[in-house]
Design a protein around this motif. Structure first.
Motif, mmCIF file in Angstrom:
data_model
loop_
_atom_site.group_PDB
_atom_site.id
_atom_site.type_symbol
_atom_site.label_atom_id
_atom_site.label_comp_id
_atom_site.label_asym_id
_atom_site.label_seq_id
_atom_site.Cartn_x
_atom_site.Cartn_y
_atom_site.Cartn_z
ATOM 1 N N TRP A 228 -8.484 -6.197 4.619
ATOM 2 C CA TRP A 228 -8.000 -4.818 4.601
ATOM 3 C C TRP A 228 -6.507 -4.852 4.901
ATOM 4 O O TRP A 228 -6.088 -5.479 5.880
ATOM 5 C CB TRP A 228 -8.726 -3.980 5.641
ATOM 6 C CG TRP A 228 -10.130 -3.601 5.270
ATOM 7 C CD1 TRP A 228 -10.608 -3.417 4.016
ATOM 8 C CD2 TRP A 228 -11.219 -3.343 6.154
ATOM 9 N NE1 TRP A 228 -11.930 -3.072 4.070
ATOM 10 C CE2 TRP A 228 -12.329 -3.010 5.370
ATOM 11 C CE3 TRP A 228 -11.337 -3.361 7.540
ATOM 12 C CZ2 TRP A 228 -13.559 -2.691 5.916
ATOM 13 C CZ3 TRP A 228 -12.570 -3.037 8.090
ATOM 14 C CH2 TRP A 228 -13.663 -2.711 7.288
ATOM 15 N N GLU B 113 -4.518 -2.825 6.249
ATOM 16 C CA GLU B 113 -4.137 -2.223 7.529
ATOM 17 C C GLU B 113 -4.375 -3.151 8.714
ATOM 18 O O GLU B 113 -3.854 -2.933 9.792
ATOM 19 C CB GLU B 113 -4.923 -0.923 7.780
ATOM 20 C CG GLU B 113 -4.760 0.128 6.720
ATOM 21 C CD GLU B 113 -5.805 0.021 5.607
ATOM 22 O OE1 GLU B 113 -5.931 0.990 4.838
ATOM 23 O OE2 GLU B 113 -6.493 -1.013 5.492
ATOM 24 N N ASP C 255 -0.790 4.815 12.722
ATOM 25 C CA ASP C 255 -1.504 6.014 12.254
ATOM 26 C C ASP C 255 -2.691 5.680 11.352
ATOM 27 O O ASP C 255 -3.463 6.557 10.992
ATOM 28 C CB ASP C 255 -0.555 7.011 11.588
ATOM 29 C CG ASP C 255 0.133 6.473 10.342
ATOM 30 O OD1 ASP C 255 -0.171 5.349 9.902
ATOM 31 O OD2 ASP C 255 0.992 7.194 9.803
ATOM 32 N N ALA C 256 -2.872 4.414 11.008
ATOM 33 C CA ALA C 256 -4.041 3.996 10.219
ATOM 34 C C ALA C 256 -5.264 3.750 11.091
ATOM 35 O O ALA C 256 -6.370 3.610 10.579
ATOM 36 C CB ALA C 256 -3.713 2.735 9.418
ATOM 37 N N ARG D 255 -8.430 6.066 10.715
ATOM 38 C CA ARG D 255 -9.061 5.809 9.411
ATOM 39 C C ARG D 255 -9.857 4.501 9.451
ATOM 40 O O ARG D 255 -10.981 4.424 8.950
ATOM 41 C CB ARG D 255 -7.974 5.766 8.332
ATOM 42 C CG ARG D 255 -8.490 5.585 6.941
ATOM 43 C CD ARG D 255 -7.406 5.759 5.875
ATOM 44 N NE ARG D 255 -6.372 4.732 5.946
ATOM 45 C CZ ARG D 255 -5.109 4.944 6.320
ATOM 46 N NH1 ARG D 255 -4.708 6.149 6.663
ATOM 47 N NH2 ARG D 255 -4.237 3.962 6.354
ATOM 48 N N LYS E 176 -13.049 4.996 11.539
ATOM 49 C CA LYS E 176 -14.068 5.707 10.753
ATOM 50 C C LYS E 176 -14.714 4.796 9.728
ATOM 51 O O LYS E 176 -15.924 4.843 9.507
ATOM 52 C CB LYS E 176 -13.440 6.935 10.066
ATOM 53 C CG LYS E 176 -13.224 8.086 10.998
ATOM 54 C CD LYS E 176 -12.712 9.301 10.265
ATOM 55 C CE LYS E 176 -12.475 10.420 11.269
ATOM 56 N NZ LYS E 176 -11.894 11.607 10.667
ATOM 57 N N LYS E 177 -13.918 3.942 9.093
ATOM 58 C CA LYS E 177 -14.443 3.012 8.098
ATOM 59 C C LYS E 177 -15.435 2.048 8.752
ATOM 60 O O LYS E 177 -16.524 1.794 8.210
ATOM 61 C CB LYS E 177 -13.267 2.247 7.488
ATOM 62 C CG LYS E 177 -13.590 1.429 6.276
ATOM 63 C CD LYS E 177 -12.366 0.652 5.814
ATOM 64 C CE LYS E 177 -11.787 1.216 4.561
ATOM 65 N NZ LYS E 177 -10.750 0.347 3.967
#
Length: 77
Positions: free
Chosen positions: A42, A44, A63-64, A67, A70-71
């Motif tokens: 990934w 990020e 800020d990632a 996200r 949640k993933k």
């Protein structure tokens, strides 16, 4: 998927602060989970460090993080 299966079978908790995510796993499972995360690549995630039952996941940009959490939560089910 194989990754979802490993997450569901191994991860027992998750938390984060700033750009760091900590995954808590069953004893002995952290290195297998971290290796799986590393192989997905990934963009990020810039790296993981695994102990016996904890994994430190370094995320960029900061800020990632929500996200990415949640993933990972979606993969745990």
């Amino acid at each position: 998927s194989r990754m979802e299966r490993i997450f569901q079978d191994s991860i027992v908790g998750m938390d984060y602060s700033q750009n760091l995510v900590v995954l808590r796993t069953l004893p002995g499972a952290a290195q297998a989970v971290a290796s799986t995360i590393d192989h997905v690549r990934w963009p990020e995630i810039i790296g993981t460090v695994a102990g016996d039952d904890n994994i430190l996941v370094v995320v960029k940009p900061k800020d990632a993080v929500p996200r990415m959490v949640k993933k990972m939560e979606a993969m745990i089910g």
